[in-house]
Motif scaffolding. Structure first.
Motif: not given
Length: 210
Positions: A138-140, A161, A182
């Motif tokens: 998961v990218q934040i 995200q 988001n």
């Protein structure tokens, strides 16, 4: 016509507006270092973002701020490299675009981050793997917004995200999507730390003041 518009330099790729189908500012560097990462889109780079190992496909991922942007933004966005051995790296398409979800065609507009994608982080989260099972990435990231296009934008920054769009069938994770929930936090600061999970199961992260 493009020639009639005063596009910022960061929005120009080969004489036309930058986009997922037009993401080279200039020719790739002919004499780029063999074992060091250098942007190959001719756009230049700075901050490294979200280096992470994908436990699903066994690939290392390195993201970075690439100096290009889709209109109306100023950038930067998220460039992407991959490696199987942490020595030899392959350049990939831009992973996360400002104002666009490039996993769909035509790209889906995301007005909450249409100015830029700044330095973020990545985490391997249980339940984020293919089909919502097992560990996955998961990218934040901090998305830069403007109040005209995102009325809730007060500080100019929010957190959002991005996750693999086709996890099972995309071993190099070339396609990233922005979930419909988001942004995950409005009116925050930039450059979130890598999130960590406490013994009680709570996830925590820390943004840095600009």
């Amino acid at each position: 016509r493009v020639a009639d518009q005063a596009w910022p330099d960061s929005q120009i790729c080969g004489g036309k507006p930058c986009s997922p189908s037009n993401q080279f500012c200039a020719k790739p560097f002919v004499n780029a270092p063999t074992y060091h990462l250098m942007d190959q889109h001719g756009c230049a780079e700075n901050d490294p973002n979200g280096p992470v190992f994908d436990p699903v496909h066994g690939v290392f991922h390195h993201f970075y701020q690439i100096h290009l942007a889709a209109p109306p933004g100023h950038g930067p966005d998220y460039g992407h490299f991959v490696s199987k051995d942490f020595v030899s790296w392959a350049a990939m398409p831009v992973a996360i675009w400002n104002g666009l979800d490039a996993s769909a065609w035509p790209p889906r507009a995301t007005p909450y981050d249409n100015q830029a994608i700044y330095t973020g982080s990545a985490a391997v989260v249980e339940g984020a793997g293919p089909g919502g099972e097992g560990p996955g990435i998961v990218q934040i990231y901090p998305g830069l917004c403007n109040k005209a296009d995102w009325p809730a934008c007060e500080t100019g920054t929010l957190l959002a995200q991005a996750v693999p769009a086709d996890y099972a069938s995309d071993p190099l994770l070339a396609n990233w999507t922005k979930p419909s929930y988001n942004p995950i936090m409005e009116n925050t600061q930039r450059d979130p730390s890598t999130p960590w999970q406490t013994p009680s199961g709570e996830w925590r992260g820390r943004p840095v003041h600009p």
